[in-house]
Scaffold this active site. Structure first.
Site, short mmCIF file in Angstrom:
data_model
loop_
_atom_site.label_atom_id
_atom_site.label_comp_id
_atom_site.label_asym_id
_atom_site.label_seq_id
_atom_site.Cartn_x
_atom_site.Cartn_y
_atom_site.Cartn_z
N LYS A 17 -11.35 -0.34 -8.53
CA LYS A 17 -10.54 0.85 -8.82
C LYS A 17 -10.01 0.82 -10.25
CE LYS A 17 -7.60 0.08 -5.48
NZ LYS A 17 -8.20 -1.19 -5.02
N ARG A 96 -0.89 3.90 0.03
CA ARG A 96 -1.48 2.77 0.76
C ARG A 96 -1.17 2.79 2.24
NH1 ARG A 96 -2.33 -2.43 -2.79
NH2 ARG A 96 -2.08 -1.40 -4.76
N ARG A 135 -11.16 -12.65 -11.32
CA ARG A 135 -10.55 -11.54 -12.08
C ARG A 135 -9.57 -12.07 -13.14
NH1 ARG A 135 -7.95 -6.50 -9.02
NH2 ARG A 135 -6.60 -8.03 -7.99
N ARG A 168 -3.86 -13.07 -12.24
CA ARG A 168 -2.68 -12.49 -11.60
C ARG A 168 -2.06 -13.47 -10.62
NH1 ARG A 168 -4.34 -6.59 -9.59
NH2 ARG A 168 -3.11 -7.39 -7.87
N ARG A 179 -3.68 -9.28 1.41
CA ARG A 179 -3.83 -7.92 0.88
C ARG A 179 -5.03 -7.21 1.50
NH1 ARG A 179 -3.99 -10.43 -4.14
NH2 ARG A 179 -5.00 -8.69 -5.17
P1 ADP Z 1 -4.33 -5.01 -5.28
O1 ADP Z 1 -5.01 -3.69 -5.08
O2 ADP Z 1 -5.24 -6.12 -5.68
O3 ADP Z 1 -3.37 -5.39 -4.20
P2 ADP Z 1 -2.50 -3.78 -7.16
O4 ADP Z 1 -2.40 -4.10 -8.59
O5 ADP Z 1 -2.91 -2.42 -6.77
O6 ADP Z 1 -3.47 -4.87 -6.58
O7 ADP Z 1 -1.13 -4.08 -6.41
C1 ADP Z 1 -0.50 -5.34 -6.58
C2 ADP Z 1 0.76 -5.40 -5.72
O8 ADP Z 1 1.68 -4.36 -6.12
C3 ADP Z 1 0.55 -5.16 -4.23
O9 ADP Z 1 0.16 -6.31 -3.52
C4 ADP Z 1 1.96 -4.69 -3.81
O10 ADP Z 1 2.87 -5.79 -3.75
C5 ADP Z 1 2.37 -3.84 -5.01
N1 ADP Z 1 1.94 -2.43 -4.82
C6 ADP Z 1 1.05 -1.74 -5.58
N2 ADP Z 1 0.91 -0.47 -5.13
C7 ADP Z 1 1.73 -0.36 -4.06
C8 ADP Z 1 2.03 0.70 -3.14
N3 ADP Z 1 1.44 1.90 -3.23
N4 ADP Z 1 2.96 0.44 -2.17
C9 ADP Z 1 3.56 -0.74 -2.06
N5 ADP Z 1 3.31 -1.79 -2.87
C10 ADP Z 1 2.40 -1.61 -3.88
P1 ADP Z 2 -9.35 -3.18 -7.88
O1 ADP Z 2 -8.52 -2.45 -8.92
O2 ADP Z 2 -10.02 -2.26 -6.92
O3 ADP Z 2 -8.60 -4.28 -7.19
P2 ADP Z 2 -10.72 -4.31 -10.22
O4 ADP Z 2 -11.14 -3.15 -11.04
O5 ADP Z 2 -9.55 -5.10 -10.66
O6 ADP Z 2 -10.56 -3.89 -8.67
O7 ADP Z 2 -12.01 -5.26 -10.09
C1 ADP Z 2 -11.91 -6.54 -9.45
C2 ADP Z 2 -12.73 -7.58 -10.22
O8 ADP Z 2 -14.13 -7.26 -10.08
C3 ADP Z 2 -12.46 -7.58 -11.71
O9 ADP Z 2 -12.55 -8.92 -12.16
C4 ADP Z 2 -13.59 -6.72 -12.30
O10 ADP Z 2 -13.92 -7.11 -13.63
C5 ADP Z 2 -14.74 -7.00 -11.35
N1 ADP Z 2 -15.60 -5.82 -11.11
C6 ADP Z 2 -15.22 -4.52 -11.02
N2 ADP Z 2 -16.28 -3.72 -10.77
C7 ADP Z 2 -17.37 -4.54 -10.68
C8 ADP Z 2 -18.77 -4.31 -10.44
N3 ADP Z 2 -19.26 -3.08 -10.21
N4 ADP Z 2 -19.59 -5.39 -10.42
C9 ADP Z 2 -19.09 -6.65 -10.63
N5 ADP Z 2 -17.78 -6.92 -10.86
C10 ADP Z 2 -16.93 -5.89 -10.90
#
Ligand code: ADP
Ligand code: ADP
Ligand code: ZN
Length: 233
Positions: A17, A96, A135, A168, A179
């Site tokens: 994403k 979410r 990542r 992270r 998650r």
């Molecule tokens: P990921 O998709 O890998 O969980 P994000 O960067 O989107 O990573 O979110 C990281 C953290 O931020 C989540 O685990 C949660 O603690 C918080 N967070 C993000 N978006 C939301 C949301 N819409 N509602 C509640 N918590 C959120």
């Molecule tokens: P999200 O925001 O959905 O949690 P990220 O954009 O942070 O996902 O992507 C997660 C990890 O996968 C990152 O390290 C990113 O560089 C890698 N990644 C994203 N898209 C691809 C893809 N199409 N093929 C391989 N690796 C990818």
């Protein structure tokens, strides 16, 4: 963003994403809004709000809905001031759960804004874990990299701003598993909520990064041009 037209990105952690949003948002005149990134910025402060968010964040739990909504709405207002010409927001990481989806409908309704489409990135779980364990994110601008799949030009440095890349605090095996479970239980069911409204576009996210970008653009460009979906653009 009165009269604006927004797109939601839904997909499990690691589906790409953040990576895709950064690439497609400028091409579609959308502003990338990632709630996780808003929280990471907020946690760099040294105050009670930052400590409150960290309690949930580091465990891989959702931050409470009310607090999340407040942070999102404040940010949308700021986006509106700073990017008055944008079509709308590309929402990454919100909503979410059902309560957040309903709150979003309410907030957008008050502004006469619309949701033009919901992009669903589909990726198998084994691939997600491989992606998340490698990542890297920029400590300053939030850009996302991968040690093997999307390495920066200079090791450990952000291509965009030169700041240090870090892992992270919630990309640990335990927090990743938690998650992904929360996604399955609370977020994936939202696809039905939006499918009933004819908004969901499924995209195969298990392809090279460029191919996924092209697929999203090919799906969204015609949708955003339809006047009944995006009245103001
Ligand atoms: P990921 O998709 O890998 O969980 P994000 O960067 O989107 O990573 O979110 C990281 C953290 O931020 C989540 O685990 C949660 O603690 C918080 N967070 C993000 N978006 C939301 C949301 N819409 N509602 C509640 N918590 C959120
Ligand atoms: P999200 O925001 O959905 O949690 P990220 O954009 O942070 O996902 O992507 C997660 C990890 O996968 C990152 O390290 C990113 O560089 C890698 N990644 C994203 N898209 C691809 C893809 N199409 N093929 C391989 N690796 C990818
Ligand atoms: Zn950076």
């Amino acid at each position: 963003m009165a009269g604006k037209c927004h797109v939601i990105l839904i997909g499990p952690q690691g589906s790409g994403k953040g990576t895709q949003a950064a690439r497609v948002a400028p091409r579609l005149r959308l502003v990338h809004v990632a709630t996780g990134e808003l929280f990471r910025q907020l946690m760099t402060r040294d105050d009670e709000l930052a400590r409150e968010v960290r309690r949930y964040y580091d465990r891989g739990e959702l931050v409470p809905d009310e607090l999340t909504l407040r942070v999102l709405v404040d940010h949308l207002e700021r986006v509106e001031r700073e990017h008055p010409g944008a079509r709308g927001a590309l929402l990454d990481g919100y909503p979410r759960n059902r309560a957040q989806a309903e709150a979003l409908d309410r907030v957008l309704g008050e502004r006469s804004d619309a949701i033009a489409a919901v992009v669903h990135l589909v990726v198998p779980r084994a691939v997600l874990i491989e992606r998340l364990s490698g990542r890297l994110v920029c400590s300053t601008c939030g850009a996302t990299y991968h040690v093997h799949f999307n390495p920066p030009l200079v090791e450990g440095r952000c291509d965009r701003c030169g700041a240090a890349l870090v892992q992270r605090s919630d990309d640990t095996p335990e927090a990743i598993a938690r998650r992904l479970d929360t996604y399955e239980q609370q977020t994936a069911p939202l696809l039905d909520y939006y499918r009933q409204r004819g908004l969901v576009v499924d995209i195969d996210g298990n392809q090279p990064i460029d191919a996924v970008t092209s697929a999203i653009l090919a799906a969204l460009e015609p949708v955003l041009a339809e006047p009944h979906r995006c009245p103001s653009s």
